[in-house]
Design a protein around this motif. Structure first.
Motif, PDB file in Angstrom:
ATOM      1  N   ARG A 126      34.313  25.930  34.001  1.00  0.00           N
ATOM      2  CA  ARG A 126      34.566  26.310  35.566  1.00  0.00           C
ATOM      3  C   ARG A 126      36.092  27.017  35.477  1.00  0.00           C
ATOM      4  NH1 ARG A 126      38.021  25.320  38.802  1.00  0.00           N
ATOM      5  NH2 ARG A 126      38.598  23.400  37.649  1.00  0.00           N
ATOM      6  N   ALA A 129      36.434  30.051  33.807  1.00  0.00           N
ATOM      7  CA  ALA A 129      35.802  31.172  34.749  1.00  0.00           C
ATOM      8  C   ALA A 129      36.706  31.426  35.914  1.00  0.00           C
ATOM      9  CB  ALA A 129      34.362  30.577  35.342  1.00  0.00           C
ATOM     10  N   ALA A 130      37.367  30.684  36.265  1.00  0.00           N
ATOM     11  CA  ALA A 130      38.299  30.968  37.548  1.00  0.00           C
ATOM     12  C   ALA A 130      39.590  31.663  37.057  1.00  0.00           C
ATOM     13  CB  ALA A 130      38.880  29.525  38.204  1.00  0.00           C
ATOM     14  N   ARG A 133      38.242  35.335  36.221  1.00  0.00           N
ATOM     15  CA  ARG A 133      37.990  35.941  37.390  1.00  0.00           C
ATOM     16  C   ARG A 133      39.421  36.520  38.112  1.00  0.00           C
ATOM     17  NH1 ARG A 133      34.637  33.213  40.281  1.00  0.00           N
ATOM     18  NH2 ARG A 133      32.748  34.770  40.071  1.00  0.00           N
ATOM     19  N   GLU A 138      34.611  40.217  35.481  1.00  0.00           N
ATOM     20  CA  GLU A 138      33.741  39.764  36.245  1.00  0.00           C
ATOM     21  C   GLU A 138      32.975  38.679  35.658  1.00  0.00           C
ATOM     22  OE1 GLU A 138      29.015  41.790  36.898  1.00  0.00           O
ATOM     23  OE2 GLU A 138      30.612  43.160  36.367  1.00  0.00           O
ATOM     24  N   ILE A 139      32.503  37.791  36.389  1.00  0.00           N
ATOM     25  CA  ILE A 139      31.777  36.442  36.184  1.00  0.00           C
ATOM     26  C   ILE A 139      30.707  36.870  36.177  1.00  0.00           C
ATOM     27  CG2 ILE A 139      31.439  34.140  36.291  1.00  0.00           C
ATOM     28  CD1 ILE A 139      34.098  34.854  34.853  1.00  0.00           C
ATOM     29  N   VAL A 141      26.617  36.834  37.162  1.00  0.00           N
ATOM     30  CA  VAL A 141      25.865  36.281  38.079  1.00  0.00           C
ATOM     31  C   VAL A 141      24.461  36.218  37.435  1.00  0.00           C
ATOM     32  CG1 VAL A 141      24.749  36.074  40.494  1.00  0.00           C
ATOM     33  CG2 VAL A 141      27.281  37.060  40.201  1.00  0.00           C
ATOM     34  N   GLN A 155      23.435  28.579  38.355  1.00  0.00           N
ATOM     35  CA  GLN A 155      24.889  28.476  38.425  1.00  0.00           C
ATOM     36  C   GLN A 155      25.562  27.535  39.152  1.00  0.00           C
ATOM     37  OE1 GLN A 155      25.406  32.561  38.372  1.00  0.00           O
ATOM     38  NE2 GLN A 155      26.917  32.818  36.755  1.00  0.00           N
ATOM     39  N   ASP A 158      30.290  28.720  39.022  1.00  0.00           N
ATOM     40  CA  ASP A 158      30.242  29.755  38.252  1.00  0.00           C
ATOM     41  C   ASP A 158      29.869  29.481  36.561  1.00  0.00           C
ATOM     42  OD1 ASP A 158      31.088  31.829  39.832  1.00  0.00           O
ATOM     43  OD2 ASP A 158      33.264  31.396  39.506  1.00  0.00           O
TER      44      ASP A 158
END
Length: 263
Positions: A126, A129-130, A133, A138-139, A141, A155, A158
């Motif tokens: 997580r 991912a943050a 971003r 682009e994370i 989806v 998900q 993320d």
């Protein structure tokens, strides 16, 4: 994670050993050797979605790569009791992963994060991912309505996970990642440029030709073999489920700093 201080290499190694993320880990030698034997005998549960070469049909060859890339005890006659992960190899793996994350950030790549170990590594992914971003990546989806292994692929924070009965599931299976990649293809969306994961999530992605980096325990040889064969870009050795998942925070801070992604 909050404002976790960024440790020096030496401080991180001390922390890894103290928390048993590396060093003398909780995974027993007999469990490690059992998994190496099963992989060498063709048990696909232990292949993590990879298609491994014939050269890995001998348990001693699997042990040799685990000595080299994970730091387990090199003595083939050591059959029971304590086993190890070399913390220097853990940090070196984190630095290789950081280099790939830095490349992803520079290219504003599409990145998919996933875990088969939500009880241990969810917050590591997580936080990654943050940070990606925030750097402009682009994370990816995950398509809706995906099922795999009698569960749902969803998900959470993320990070792609397998859910069964309102529980985030521990899984080695490659099927959830296969469901995501197939779902993206059906929707006419591109595959990720990079997958950051573990277990079969990483193995499946690498086998499908997606750049894959991930974490692996000393009883999970497939990703290390995948790295040796060039199918997986990076396999970071660590105990993937220590009792307190907050123990990984310092490691994550080091990873993101090395990648140039620290806040």
């Amino acid at each position: 994670m909050g404002s976790m201080p960024i440790p020096s290499r030496a401080a991180l190694i001390e922390h890894l050993v103290r928390t048993r993320i590396a060093g003398e880990v909780a995974t027993a030698r007999e469990n490690n050797l059992s998994h190496y034997r099963k992989l060498s005998r063709g048990d696909r549960h232990h292949w993590f979605g990879l298609e491994l070469a014939e050269r890995w049909s001998e348990e001693l060859d699997v042990l040799a790569v685990m000595v080299e890339r994970c730091g387990v005890n090199a003595d083939p006659d050591h059959r029971r009791g304590q086993d190890t992960i070399d913390p220097e190899l853990t940090v070196a793996g984190l630095q290789r992963m950081a280099a790939r994350l830095r490349k992803a950030a520079a290219g504003r790549e599409r990145v998919l994060l996933a875990t088969g170990h939500p009880g241990g590594l969810l917050d590591v992914h997580r936080a990654t991912a943050a940070a990606l971003r925030a750097a402009g990546c682009e994370i990816v989806v995950v398509p809706g309505g995906l099922g795999a292994d009698e569960g749902r692929v969803v998900q959470f924070a993320d990070v792609a996970v397998l859910e069964r009965g309102a529980t985030l599931w521990h899984t080695h299976s490659p099927e959830p990642m296969a469901a995501i990649l197939d779902g993206l293809l059906r929707e006419g969306r591109p595959a990720p440029d990079l997958v950051v994961a573990d277990h079969g999530w990483a193995g499946c992605a690498g086998q499908r030709g997606v750049d894959a980096v991930g974490y692996a325990d000393c009883n999970d040889p497939a990703l290390f073999i995948g790295e040796a064969e060039g199918t997986v870009e990076v396999a970071v050795p660590l105990d993937d489920h220590v009792p307190d998942p907050r123990s990984y925070d310092l490691m994550t801070a080091f990873l993101l700093a090395e990648a140039g992604l620290a806040a």
